[in-house]
Design a protein around this motif. Structure first.
Motif, short mmCIF file in Angstrom:
data_model
loop_
_atom_site.label_atom_id
_atom_site.label_comp_id
_atom_site.label_asym_id
_atom_site.label_seq_id
_atom_site.Cartn_x
_atom_site.Cartn_y
_atom_site.Cartn_z
N GLY A 37 0.72 -1.19 0.07
CA GLY A 37 -0.02 -0.01 0.00
C GLY A 37 0.92 1.33 0.01
N PRO A 38 0.30 2.32 -0.31
CA PRO A 38 1.34 3.51 -0.45
C PRO A 38 1.92 4.05 0.87
CG PRO A 38 -1.03 3.86 -1.57
CD PRO A 38 -1.06 2.55 -0.59
N VAL A 39 0.91 3.98 2.06
CA VAL A 39 1.89 4.36 3.30
C VAL A 39 3.00 3.54 3.58
CG1 VAL A 39 1.45 4.81 5.51
CG2 VAL A 39 -0.46 5.33 4.29
N GLN A 40 2.90 2.13 3.67
CA GLN A 40 4.00 1.54 3.99
C GLN A 40 5.05 1.39 2.86
OE1 GLN A 40 2.93 -2.67 5.03
NE2 GLN A 40 2.16 -2.15 6.93
N GLN A 41 4.68 1.85 1.85
CA GLN A 41 5.66 1.82 0.79
C GLN A 41 6.47 3.10 0.77
OE1 GLN A 41 7.02 -0.19 -1.81
NE2 GLN A 41 8.55 1.46 -2.24
N GLY A 42 5.81 4.32 1.50
CA GLY A 42 6.39 5.63 1.80
C GLY A 42 7.44 5.24 2.74
N SER A 45 10.43 3.59 1.28
CA SER A 45 11.09 4.71 0.65
C SER A 45 12.17 5.49 1.58
CB SER A 45 10.47 5.54 -0.15
OG SER A 45 9.59 4.90 -1.13
N LEU A 46 11.69 5.99 2.77
CA LEU A 46 12.28 6.49 3.35
C LEU A 46 13.69 5.70 4.42
CD1 LEU A 46 12.26 9.59 4.75
CD2 LEU A 46 11.15 8.67 6.82
N LEU A 47 13.19 4.66 4.58
CA LEU A 47 14.24 3.50 5.13
C LEU A 47 15.35 3.27 3.83
CD1 LEU A 47 12.20 1.04 6.79
CD2 LEU A 47 13.64 2.88 7.90
N GLN A 48 14.93 3.33 2.79
CA GLN A 48 15.89 3.26 1.47
C GLN A 48 17.08 4.47 1.53
OE1 GLN A 48 13.17 2.49 -1.77
NE2 GLN A 48 14.45 0.89 -2.24
N LEU A 231 19.43 12.88 -5.45
CA LEU A 231 18.43 11.96 -5.86
C LEU A 231 17.33 11.78 -4.87
CD1 LEU A 231 20.33 9.44 -7.86
CD2 LEU A 231 18.76 11.17 -8.85
N SER A 232 17.79 12.19 -3.39
CA SER A 232 16.74 11.79 -2.56
C SER A 232 16.17 12.86 -1.62
CB SER A 232 17.44 11.01 -1.25
OG SER A 232 18.48 11.69 -0.89
N VAL A 233 16.77 14.29 -1.91
CA VAL A 233 15.97 15.26 -1.31
C VAL A 233 14.64 15.65 -1.72
CG1 VAL A 233 16.56 17.03 -3.42
CG2 VAL A 233 16.54 17.79 -0.86
N ASP A 234 14.17 15.24 -2.90
CA ASP A 234 12.90 15.22 -3.36
C ASP A 234 12.07 14.43 -2.27
OD1 ASP A 234 13.80 13.13 -4.28
OD2 ASP A 234 12.84 13.05 -6.41
N ARG A 235 12.35 13.20 -2.03
CA ARG A 235 11.72 12.53 -1.26
C ARG A 235 11.50 12.67 0.17
NH1 ARG A 235 14.55 6.96 -2.91
NH2 ARG A 235 15.93 8.37 -3.72
N LEU A 236 12.44 13.33 0.83
CA LEU A 236 12.64 13.86 1.90
C LEU A 236 11.73 14.79 1.96
CD1 LEU A 236 16.50 13.81 2.58
CD2 LEU A 236 14.89 12.32 3.74
N LEU A 237 11.84 15.97 1.18
CA LEU A 237 11.09 17.05 1.17
C LEU A 237 9.39 16.70 0.91
CD1 LEU A 237 12.91 19.86 -0.78
CD2 LEU A 237 12.45 19.63 1.97
N ILE A 238 9.30 15.89 0.25
CA ILE A 238 7.58 15.21 -0.05
C ILE A 238 7.17 14.60 1.38
CG2 ILE A 238 6.26 13.41 -0.99
CD1 ILE A 238 7.89 13.87 -3.48
N ALA A 239 7.92 13.71 1.92
CA ALA A 239 7.63 13.14 3.16
C ALA A 239 7.64 14.37 4.45
CB ALA A 239 8.84 12.36 3.85
N LYS A 240 8.39 15.41 4.23
CA LYS A 240 8.19 16.71 5.21
C LYS A 240 6.81 17.54 5.20
CE LYS A 240 9.57 19.77 8.17
NZ LYS A 240 9.33 19.70 9.67
N PHE A 241 6.87 17.86 3.87
CA PHE A 241 5.56 18.64 3.44
C PHE A 241 4.10 18.12 3.16
CE2 PHE A 241 9.43 21.45 2.92
CZ PHE A 241 9.08 22.56 3.79
N LEU A 242 4.20 17.04 2.66
CA LEU A 242 3.27 16.38 2.04
C LEU A 242 3.09 15.00 3.27
CD1 LEU A 242 3.51 16.56 -1.75
CD2 LEU A 242 2.18 18.07 -0.20
N SER A 243 2.92 13.84 2.62
CA SER A 243 2.62 12.66 3.65
C SER A 243 3.39 11.56 3.10
CB SER A 243 1.15 12.43 3.73
OG SER A 243 0.70 11.90 2.35
N PHE A 244 3.25 10.49 3.86
CA PHE A 244 4.01 9.19 3.35
C PHE A 244 3.21 8.69 2.47
CE2 PHE A 244 5.97 8.26 7.91
CZ PHE A 244 7.09 8.46 7.29
N LYS A 245 1.56 9.00 2.00
CA LYS A 245 0.93 8.31 1.14
C LYS A 245 1.47 9.09 -0.14
CE LYS A 245 -3.88 7.60 -0.12
NZ LYS A 245 -5.34 7.81 0.36
N GLU A 246 1.69 10.42 -0.18
CA GLU A 246 2.22 11.04 -1.37
C GLU A 246 3.27 10.59 -1.82
OE1 GLU A 246 0.75 13.29 -3.47
OE2 GLU A 246 -1.11 13.12 -2.38
N LEU A 247 4.19 10.06 -0.86
CA LEU A 247 5.74 9.70 -1.10
C LEU A 247 5.61 8.30 -1.63
CD1 LEU A 247 8.75 9.73 -0.75
CD2 LEU A 247 8.66 9.07 1.40
#
Length: 439
Positions: A37-42, A45-48, A231-247
């Protein structure tokens, strides 16, 4: 067999294994996302990202494997090659162990403040880190010793075993099963190589070898750090400003983009030890012009086809297999076009390292990382969504390629050749984009 035919044969073998492996891995990734699911995948992604950051603790010493081991073996200096192998192994494993202990201590001390998935995920990270480091060392040595046939078999068999483990365990136990599958998959890799070729590692610290390896590898290590941040700053900022689901939605774009970005790797992996041998014989960068030009022309011709198939094929698979991730399709289509520039960037990146001008790599990549942070921050604060983040990364990929191309061209081409090649690359990209948008 001539040296040229040997290189082509190794490249074809390794590339075939790469294509088959990544086809299996792509199917596995889609099924894993369906089960997680999107949340656990998010969360994964952060653990990666954490795993990427902890891999930097070895200061780039493994880079010396592809340079010095082929050099000493061709001169029949086998004892020196063995000492390099064992010194790199010992330093890498010790540095990774220290990082693993640090992550474990942080997790246990901060467990009450972490979400359940993050807490247990961080407990897995030290184990995955150690297994991953050992496995990566074996793969680097297989390439350095030019055992490309074994490396190819490992790649294919590992992807099949990983697919079976991931699908079985993540279906039953979600993210926890997925992480156990990763651990077991790395264990399989270690046993597979051990059964067919014994490197006979031993702990051996020759600090002179390690220091020389750091001096050579540290600029490339800095480039790796900068690449990882970029290559990871986009994912970090999406997790920060949006949500694990968006990530989780964005992870679809990152997954496919990573495959395209890494498309040149199997060819470059085979070329690299051979180019070191060639450059060592002549010391003249222009003697490598034919290799670099042919490789970059091949990627400029084939990558648009790969992007085109992905543009239409992956969204179809997403809608059929994991429709919950459909909001990530626009970002995917934007981000994958950046793969064209980064596939060419990889070729010239290897050339720059080869001629010992690697210090420019971290400088250019850190600049790109800073720009990525600033621009991604601005678009997310403006609520423009993950598609705008993908567009930012595409523009920055173009700028990165342009810089490294013109820097390399000083050592390879005449001014006329420089502009002719550059404009040809841009024309191919433009034609691809017009065709995709038109269709």
């Amino acid at each position: 067999m001539s040296h040229r035919k040997e290189i082509i044969g190794h490249a074809a073998l390794y590339f075939s294994a790469y294509a088959l492996t990544h086809g299996i891995t792509l199917a596995t990734s889609l099924l894993a996302r369906r089960f997680l699911g999107p949340v656990q995948q998010g969360v994964w992604s952060l653990l990666q990202i954490i795993l990427i950051y902890t891999s930097w603790t070895i200061f780039g010493v493994t880079e010396v494997i592809s340079r010095d081991i082929p050099f000493h073996r061709i001169r029949n200096e086998l004892d020196k090659a063995e000492n390099i192998k064992n010194s790199v192994f010992s330093f890498s494993m010790l540095a990774s162990f220290i990082a693993a202990v640090g992550i474990l201590a942080f997790t246990l001390l901060n467990g009450v403040r972490l979400k359940e998935e993050m807490f247990f995920g961080l407990l897995f990270v030290p184990l995955i880190l150690m297994l991953q480091r050992y496995s990566t060392l074996q793969i680097c040595l297989l390439r350095g010793y030019k055992h490309f046939s074994l490396a190819s078999r490992l790649s294919v068999c590992s992807s099949i075993v990983n697919a079976l483990l991931v699908v079985t365990l993540s279906y039953r136990y979600q993210i926890y099963g997925f992480m156990w599958a990763m651990c077991l998959s790395y264990c399989f890799d270690l046993l597979f190589v051990r059964m067919q070729y014994k490197f006979n590692f031993r702990f051996y610290f020759d600090w002179k070898i390690i220091w020389e390896a750091i001096k050579f590898g540290f600029p490339l290590h800095l480039a790796g750090i900068a690449t990882g941040i970029y290559l990871s700053v986009d994912r970090l900022l999406i997790a920060k400003f949006l949500s694990f689901k968006e990530l989780g939605f964005y992870s679809i774009a990152v997954m496919v983009f990573t495959y395209i970005r890494n498309f040149p790797n199997p060819v470059c992996v085979v070329l690299l030890p051979n180019l070191h041998e060639r450059f060592g014989e002549t010391g003249d960068p222009r003697q490598l012009k034919g290799y670099v030009t042919k490789a970059s022309t091949f990627f400029a011709n084939v990558t648009p086809l790969l992007i085109s198939m992905t543009w239409f094929g992956v969204p179809y698979l997403v809608m059929r297999v994991i429709p919950d991730y459909a909001p990530g399709i626009p970002a995917l289509r934007c981000l994958i076009t950046a793969g064209f520039f980064l596939s060419l960037f990889q070729t010239y990146n290897y050339f720059v390292a080869l001629v010992r001008k690697q210090i420019v790599l971290p400088l250019s990549l850190f600049s790109a990382a800073v720009l990525a942070f600033v621009l991604d921050y601005l678009v997310l604060r403006a609520h423009l969504g993950i598609e705008s983040v993908a567009l930012v990364n595409t523009v920055l990929s173009f700028l990165l390629f342009t810089f490294i191309y013109f820097f390399s061209a000083r050592y390879l081409f005449t001014p006329t050749e420089t502009w002719r090649h550059y404009l040809t690359y841009l024309a191919k990209y433009g034609l691809m984009l017009v065709a995709l948008l038109g269709l």
